[in-house]
Design a protein around this motif. Structure first.
Motif, PDB file in Angstrom:
ATOM      1  N   ALA A   1     -17.098 -14.375   5.723  1.00  0.00           N
ATOM      2  CA  ALA A   1     -16.403 -14.511   4.441  1.00  0.00           C
ATOM      3  C   ALA A   1     -17.024 -15.668   3.684  1.00  0.00           C
ATOM      4  O   ALA A   1     -17.782 -16.474   4.248  1.00  0.00           O
ATOM      5  CB  ALA A   1     -14.908 -14.746   4.653  1.00  0.00           C
ATOM      6  N   THR A   2     -16.710 -15.772   2.390  1.00  0.00           N
ATOM      7  CA  THR A   2     -17.240 -16.839   1.549  1.00  0.00           C
ATOM      8  C   THR A   2     -16.155 -17.324   0.604  1.00  0.00           C
ATOM      9  O   THR A   2     -15.035 -16.804   0.598  1.00  0.00           O
ATOM     10  CB  THR A   2     -18.448 -16.344   0.741  1.00  0.00           C
ATOM     11  OG1 THR A   2     -18.039 -15.241  -0.073  1.00  0.00           O
ATOM     12  CG2 THR A   2     -19.591 -15.913   1.652  1.00  0.00           C
ATOM     13  N   ALA A   3     -16.515 -18.313  -0.211  1.00  0.00           N
ATOM     14  CA  ALA A   3     -15.592 -18.836  -1.222  1.00  0.00           C
ATOM     15  C   ALA A   3     -16.025 -18.352  -2.598  1.00  0.00           C
ATOM     16  O   ALA A   3     -17.209 -18.355  -2.916  1.00  0.00           O
ATOM     17  CB  ALA A   3     -15.571 -20.361  -1.180  1.00  0.00           C
ATOM     18  N   SER A   4     -15.049 -17.938  -3.402  1.00  0.00           N
ATOM     19  CA  SER A   4     -15.306 -17.501  -4.774  1.00  0.00           C
ATOM     20  C   SER A   4     -14.880 -18.613  -5.721  1.00  0.00           C
ATOM     21  O   SER A   4     -13.749 -19.118  -5.636  1.00  0.00           O
ATOM     22  CB  SER A   4     -14.543 -16.216  -5.088  1.00  0.00           C
ATOM     23  OG  SER A   4     -14.982 -15.162  -4.259  1.00  0.00           O
ATOM     24  N   LEU A   5     -15.764 -18.999  -6.644  1.00  0.00           N
ATOM     25  CA  LEU A   5     -15.492 -20.048  -7.618  1.00  0.00           C
ATOM     26  C   LEU A   5     -15.393 -19.404  -8.989  1.00  0.00           C
ATOM     27  O   LEU A   5     -16.218 -18.546  -9.344  1.00  0.00           O
ATOM     28  CB  LEU A   5     -16.596 -21.108  -7.602  1.00  0.00           C
ATOM     29  CG  LEU A   5     -16.556 -22.142  -6.454  1.00  0.00           C
ATOM     30  CD1 LEU A   5     -16.724 -21.476  -5.088  1.00  0.00           C
ATOM     31  CD2 LEU A   5     -17.621 -23.209  -6.650  1.00  0.00           C
ATOM     32  N   ASP A   6     -14.391 -19.821  -9.774  1.00  0.00           N
ATOM     33  CA  ASP A   6     -14.092 -19.120 -11.027  1.00  0.00           C
ATOM     34  C   ASP A   6     -14.901 -19.596 -12.223  1.00  0.00           C
ATOM     35  O   ASP A   6     -14.754 -19.066 -13.324  1.00  0.00           O
ATOM     36  CB  ASP A   6     -12.598 -19.200 -11.346  1.00  0.00           C
ATOM     37  CG  ASP A   6     -12.118 -20.631 -11.638  1.00  0.00           C
ATOM     38  OD1 ASP A   6     -12.957 -21.566 -11.683  1.00  0.00           O
ATOM     39  OD2 ASP A   6     -10.903 -20.823 -11.827  1.00  0.00           O
ATOM     40  N   GLY A   7     -15.780 -20.590 -12.036  1.00  0.00           N
ATOM     41  CA  GLY A   7     -16.607 -21.063 -13.136  1.00  0.00           C
ATOM     42  C   GLY A   7     -15.921 -22.038 -14.069  1.00  0.00           C
ATOM     43  O   GLY A   7     -16.520 -22.485 -15.056  1.00  0.00           O
ATOM     44  N   GLY A   8     -14.671 -22.406 -13.781  1.00  0.00           N
ATOM     45  CA  GLY A   8     -13.941 -23.357 -14.604  1.00  0.00           C
ATOM     46  C   GLY A   8     -13.978 -24.754 -14.035  1.00  0.00           C
ATOM     47  O   GLY A   8     -14.556 -24.999 -12.961  1.00  0.00           O
ATOM     48  N   PRO A   9     -13.339 -25.715 -14.707  1.00  0.00           N
ATOM     49  CA  PRO A   9     -13.368 -27.115 -14.264  1.00  0.00           C
ATOM     50  C   PRO A   9     -12.814 -27.331 -12.867  1.00  0.00           C
ATOM     51  O   PRO A   9     -13.172 -28.306 -12.201  1.00  0.00           O
ATOM     52  CB  PRO A   9     -12.511 -27.833 -15.319  1.00  0.00           C
ATOM     53  CG  PRO A   9     -12.587 -26.961 -16.525  1.00  0.00           C
ATOM     54  CD  PRO A   9     -12.665 -25.564 -16.012  1.00  0.00           C
ATOM     55  N   GLN A  10     -11.932 -26.437 -12.390  1.00  0.00           N
ATOM     56  CA  GLN A  10     -11.356 -26.593 -11.055  1.00  0.00           C
ATOM     57  C   GLN A  10     -12.070 -25.746 -10.003  1.00  0.00           C
ATOM     58  O   GLN A  10     -11.646 -25.689  -8.855  1.00  0.00           O
ATOM     59  CB  GLN A  10      -9.861 -26.231 -11.088  1.00  0.00           C
ATOM     60  CG  GLN A  10      -9.009 -27.236 -11.845  1.00  0.00           C
ATOM     61  CD  GLN A  10      -9.099 -28.622 -11.231  1.00  0.00           C
ATOM     62  OE1 GLN A  10      -8.940 -28.789 -10.018  1.00  0.00           O
ATOM     63  NE2 GLN A  10      -9.349 -29.630 -12.059  1.00  0.00           N
ATOM     64  N   GLY A  11     -13.166 -25.111 -10.392  1.00  0.00           N
ATOM     65  CA  GLY A  11     -13.923 -24.305  -9.446  1.00  0.00           C
ATOM     66  C   GLY A  11     -14.978 -25.136  -8.746  1.00  0.00           C
ATOM     67  O   GLY A  11     -16.168 -25.050  -9.094  1.00  0.00           O
ATOM     68  N   PHE A  12     -14.576 -25.951  -7.784  1.00  0.00           N
ATOM     69  CA  PHE A  12     -15.513 -26.843  -7.094  1.00  0.00           C
ATOM     70  C   PHE A  12     -14.995 -27.164  -5.706  1.00  0.00           C
ATOM     71  O   PHE A  12     -13.810 -26.978  -5.400  1.00  0.00           O
ATOM     72  CB  PHE A  12     -15.695 -28.150  -7.875  1.00  0.00           C
ATOM     73  CG  PHE A  12     -14.470 -29.028  -7.869  1.00  0.00           C
ATOM     74  CD1 PHE A  12     -14.278 -29.983  -6.864  1.00  0.00           C
ATOM     75  CD2 PHE A  12     -13.487 -28.900  -8.845  1.00  0.00           C
ATOM     76  CE1 PHE A  12     -13.138 -30.785  -6.844  1.00  0.00           C
ATOM     77  CE2 PHE A  12     -12.350 -29.691  -8.832  1.00  0.00           C
ATOM     78  CZ  PHE A  12     -12.175 -30.637  -7.829  1.00  0.00           C
ATOM     79  N   LEU A  13     -15.880 -27.668  -4.852  1.00  0.00           N
ATOM     80  CA  LEU A  13     -15.524 -28.281  -3.574  1.00  0.00           C
ATOM     81  C   LEU A  13     -16.284 -29.598  -3.490  1.00  0.00           C
ATOM     82  O   LEU A  13     -17.424 -29.691  -3.941  1.00  0.00           O
ATOM     83  CB  LEU A  13     -15.898 -27.393  -2.385  1.00  0.00           C
ATOM     84  CG  LEU A  13     -15.200 -26.042  -2.300  1.00  0.00           C
ATOM     85  CD1 LEU A  13     -16.154 -24.945  -2.789  1.00  0.00           C
ATOM     86  CD2 LEU A  13     -14.741 -25.748  -0.871  1.00  0.00           C
TER      87      LEU A  13
ATOM     88  N   TYR B   1     -18.260 -33.647 -15.337  1.00  0.00           N
ATOM     89  CA  TYR B   1     -18.840 -32.576 -14.544  1.00  0.00           C
ATOM     90  C   TYR B   1     -19.036 -31.332 -15.414  1.00  0.00           C
ATOM     91  O   TYR B   1     -18.221 -31.038 -16.296  1.00  0.00           O
ATOM     92  CB  TYR B   1     -17.942 -32.225 -13.353  1.00  0.00           C
ATOM     93  CG  TYR B   1     -17.935 -33.286 -12.278  1.00  0.00           C
ATOM     94  CD1 TYR B   1     -18.998 -33.399 -11.391  1.00  0.00           C
ATOM     95  CD2 TYR B   1     -16.864 -34.174 -12.167  1.00  0.00           C
ATOM     96  CE1 TYR B   1     -18.996 -34.381 -10.404  1.00  0.00           C
ATOM     97  CE2 TYR B   1     -16.854 -35.155 -11.177  1.00  0.00           C
ATOM     98  CZ  TYR B   1     -17.934 -35.249 -10.311  1.00  0.00           C
ATOM     99  OH  TYR B   1     -17.935 -36.222  -9.346  1.00  0.00           O
ATOM    100  N   GLY B   2     -20.134 -30.634 -15.146  1.00  0.00           N
ATOM    101  CA  GLY B   2     -20.415 -29.417 -15.889  1.00  0.00           C
ATOM    102  C   GLY B   2     -21.227 -28.446 -15.062  1.00  0.00           C
ATOM    103  O   GLY B   2     -21.392 -28.602 -13.850  1.00  0.00           O
ATOM    104  N   HIS B   3     -21.750 -27.429 -15.750  1.00  0.00           N
ATOM    105  CA  HIS B   3     -22.574 -26.389 -15.108  1.00  0.00           C
ATOM    106  C   HIS B   3     -21.845 -25.789 -13.909  1.00  0.00           C
ATOM    107  O   HIS B   3     -22.406 -25.626 -12.822  1.00  0.00           O
ATOM    108  CB  HIS B   3     -23.929 -26.946 -14.682  1.00  0.00           C
ATOM    109  CG  HIS B   3     -24.769 -27.387 -15.837  1.00  0.00           C
ATOM    110  ND1 HIS B   3     -25.828 -28.259 -15.693  1.00  0.00           N
ATOM    111  CD2 HIS B   3     -24.708 -27.087 -17.158  1.00  0.00           C
ATOM    112  CE1 HIS B   3     -26.380 -28.477 -16.877  1.00  0.00           C
ATOM    113  NE2 HIS B   3     -25.711 -27.773 -17.784  1.00  0.00           N
ATOM    114  N   HIS B   4     -20.570 -25.437 -14.125  1.00  0.00           N
ATOM    115  CA  HIS B   4     -19.743 -24.910 -13.047  1.00  0.00           C
ATOM    116  C   HIS B   4     -20.227 -23.533 -12.603  1.00  0.00           C
ATOM    117  O   HIS B   4     -20.646 -22.704 -13.421  1.00  0.00           O
ATOM    118  CB  HIS B   4     -18.282 -24.827 -13.503  1.00  0.00           C
ATOM    119  CG  HIS B   4     -17.664 -26.168 -13.761  1.00  0.00           C
ATOM    120  ND1 HIS B   4     -17.743 -26.814 -14.978  1.00  0.00           N
ATOM    121  CD2 HIS B   4     -16.960 -26.995 -12.935  1.00  0.00           C
ATOM    122  CE1 HIS B   4     -17.115 -27.974 -14.913  1.00  0.00           C
ATOM    123  NE2 HIS B   4     -16.630 -28.104 -13.684  1.00  0.00           N
TER     124      HIS B   4
END
Length: 698
Positions: free
Chosen positions: A292-304, A426-429
């Motif tokens: 399995a993997t992690a899906s990031l939504d491309g928004g400011p909260q899409g990070f680890l 932070y950018g380039h999500h």
């Protein structure tokens, strides 16, 4: 000396003559001692044996016409003082050769060793002689014969001491080589399988250092020979050492955490805190160890983030991940690490006017290559090697772009997944999926990069075509059988119950292509079909077959394998008699008359004789290539770039393909050993297809 020209009256057309001029004084720069430049100073040339001396001699061009008629000989002299203080002298006169030609003298064997010997030369045109090369602004050449080879060098290493296991793959080590002989000027060396080279000490007789990056685990050895100033070579010194496997990553997140998790557990290193734009439990790249993997939504909260650095970016490091972008029209970051006002590096996708590309940036260095595709899994690895000072990007296990010299920034900030710090924000999500993130504090060598990016091929079907029951031939592992149409029969080879040469009543039965049987097709309508396409032609796949044509001169094209779509075949392998070649035909779209990519192997039709041909098609979606193999080999003419394929939905066909008039191009001949795989087989595994066994898939 200058001669006075004598003008001679002559009839028209008669050449004019001039008084002979003496040859030119030989120039020191046109003299050599044993093919080394003439040494005139306090340091003579050292040679291993009595040398050949060479001089280029010239006669003035004004002497004769044409110029090539000017002839000149060399008069050589060599001298030295013997152990009794008596001068010894040897002379030699060469034959006349054309002006500008090199003249040579092999000095006699009685020239002593360990003695400074001088030599000079002058030119003689048969009438006059030049000045000696040592006169005026010239100088005598000097050499010493050294007949003693240097002693064997000694090798030591702090990182890889002799007969000890040490860390390891991807970690540079120094090997110091030295020789007791004071006149050593170089060391020739070689490791098992390379690299090979030469290192030179700062001064004669000194030590030199060899740097080495182990590429594999296990025993290895370094062989070194000392070379002295005369070119003599010592016996070899061998330094055995043992290399452990490469150090584990300093940080590793599979990102296969349960849905609803708020952080990513670490295999090594510290857990990574997840923003609310991260969803766990996403899809994983097929045929990898990831589940399995992690899906990031491309928004400011899409990070680890780890909220702390995980690697020293001022030293050697590598960062890698499996990624699947949900879009490619904007710059997005997979991984980065913060500095006080930006980032030390970024690994991700860079959108440009010319199109998107994968990218690894480190300070001012930018390396980019490969073409991201929406919804397609790709393995990325960025590497910085302080030894070479270069940043390198790998895409799907292969070097991409051009390695760049880099001066990285020291990072004391947090490690980030899915975003990069630029200034105060932070950018380039990242929008898409990420999995299998690893960070190393060493070089990840080429073989390791390949393994990290490897997607294990998966066997899908194998039909040995040994038997048929009720019009079907079984699949080896109880999968769907091949259905045989009229004109398609299973031929069985001799059962061994009798021997025709010994028993006149024993029928002569031809042997099967592979094993005990094969499929025979009549060329009029005989074919076989699976229950479905078997392979996904829009993704990486491999398929192999053994085929033997029944005719030496087939009347038209004949297809052995195809997967149809609605209007045309997604691919087909056929024999084209007009080109005397096996061809792989791949239409660009599922449309009537769509443009086709055709690659081919020249091969005459075998006419029912011999063991046939082993054909294989390998499509690698990772590097967008398709290859046709003939008997285990491919070439440039049988390889094509295929940026995009489409999914053939029809059943796999054996012995026919689609034409403008419907099914056709029926094969007249024999077919055996059909093997199909999801994924791209390696060239080594392809060589095993059609031999009655399965490749190792290793």
């Amino acid at each position: 000396m200058v001669a006075t020209a004598a003008v001679v009256a002559s009839l028209p057309g008669t050449a004019h003559a001039v008084e002979n001029l003496p040859p030119r004084q030989p120039l020191v720069q046109e003299l050599q001692t044993h093919f080394k430049a003439c040494a005139t100073g306090d340091t003579p040339t050292y040679v291993a044996t009595a040398p050949v001396v060479t001089a280029v001699l010239h006669d003035p061009e004004e002497d004769n016409q044409p110029v090539e008629a000017n002839m000149v000989a060399g008069e050589f002299e060599a001298w030295w003082t013997d152990a009794s203080g008596v001068e010894q002298r040897r002379t030699y006169a060469s034959y006349q050769l054309s002006s500008g030609t090199a003249q040579r003298w092999q000095l006699p064997s009685d020239v002593p060793a360990d003695t400074v010997v001088s030599w000079h030369v002058r030119a003689n045109d048969g009438t006059a002689v030049s000045a000696w090369s040592s006169e005026g602004t010239g100088a005598a050449c000097r050499f010493v014969i050294d007949r003693v080879s240097p002693e064997k060098p000694v090798v030591t290493s702090e990182e890889y001491p002799e007969q000890q296991y040490r860390d390891g793959v991807g970690v540079y080590g120094s090997f110091v080589v030295d020789s007791p002989s004071p006149d050593v000027v170089a060391y020739e060396y070689g490791f098992v399988g390379g690299p090979y080279g030469t290192v030179r000490p700062d001064e004669p007789g000194g030590a030199a250092t060899i740097r080495f990056l182990p590429q594999k685990t296990g025993p290895d050895y370094l062989t070194v020979r000392a070379v002295d100033r005369a070119g003599r070579i010592s016996t070899s010194a061998t330094h055995w050492f043992f290399v452990t496997s490469g150090r584990a990553p300093v940080a590793h997140w599979k990102l296969a955490d349960p849905a609803g998790s708020t952080s990513a557990a670490a295999e090594t290193g510290t857990a990574a805190r997840a923003g609310t734009g991260v969803t766990f439990g996403g899809p994983a790249p097929a045929r990898t160890s990831l589940t399995a993997t992690a899906s990031l939504d491309g928004g400011p909260q899409g990070f680890l983030t780890t909220d702390a650095p995980v690697v020293d970016t001022g030293r050697t490091f590598a960062v890698s991940a499996w990624v699947r972008p949900a879009r490619t029209d904007r710059t997005m970051t997979v991984a980065s690490q913060d500095t006080s006002n930006g980032n030390a590096f970024t690994l991700g996708l860079r959108a440009k006017d010319s199109g998107a590309a994968w990218s690894f940036t480190l300070g001012e260095a930018k390396v980019s290559g490969g073409t991201p595709e929406t919804g397609e899994w790709t393995h990325l690895l960025g590497l910085y090697d302080t030894e070479t000072g270069r940043a390198q990007l790998y895409v799907n296990g292969r070097a991409a772009g051009t390695a760049a010299q880099a001066s990285p920034a020291v990072s004391t900030g947090a490690f980030q997944l899915g975003r990069a710090l630029n200034g105060a924000r932070y950018g380039h999500h990242w929008r898409g999926d990420i999995g299998g993130v690893q960070v190393h504090d060493r070089v990840v060598v080429a073989a390791e990069v390949t393994r990290l990016a490897h997607r294990q091929p998966k066997p899908l079907a194998r039909w040995s075509l040994e038997t048929a029951t009720d019009g079907t031939s079984p699949e080896e592992k109880d999968g769907a059988p091949l259905r045989l149409a009229a004109g398609a029969t299973i031929h069985r080879g001799p059962d061994g119950s009798c021997v025709p040469d010994l028993d006149p009543d024993c029928p002569v039965v031809p042997y099967a292509l592979v094993g005990d049987g094969h499929l025979t097709l009549d060329g009029e309508g005989g074919h076989a079909a699976a229950d479905g396409p078997v392979v996904d032609t829009s993704d990486s796949f491999s398929i192999g077959v053994v085929v033997r044509l029944a005719d030496h001169e087939p009347a038209g094209p004949m297809t052995v394998l195809s997967v149809p779509g609605e209007h045309t075949d997604a691919f087909k392998v056929r024999y084209e008699p007009s080109a005397q070649a096996w061809q792989l035909v791949v239409p660009e779209r599922d449309e009537p008359g769509a443009p086709e990519r055709i690659v081919s192997h020249i091969a005459p039709a075998d006419g029912g004789e011999g063991q046939g041909n082993r054909l294989a098609v390998v499509y690698d979606d990772a590097d967008d290539t398709v290859k046709l193999y003939l008997d285990g080999y491919t070439n440039a003419e049988a390889t094509a770039t295929l940026p995009q394929t489409w999914h053939g939905t029809g059943p796999l066909q054996v012995g026919r393909g689609l034409t403008a008039d419907g099914p056709g191009e029926y094969l007249h001949g024999d077919v055996d050993e059909i093997q199909a795989y999801a994924g791209a087989l390696s060239a080594r595994d392809v060589t095993m297809l059609g031999r009655g066994a399965e490749p190792c898939l290793c």
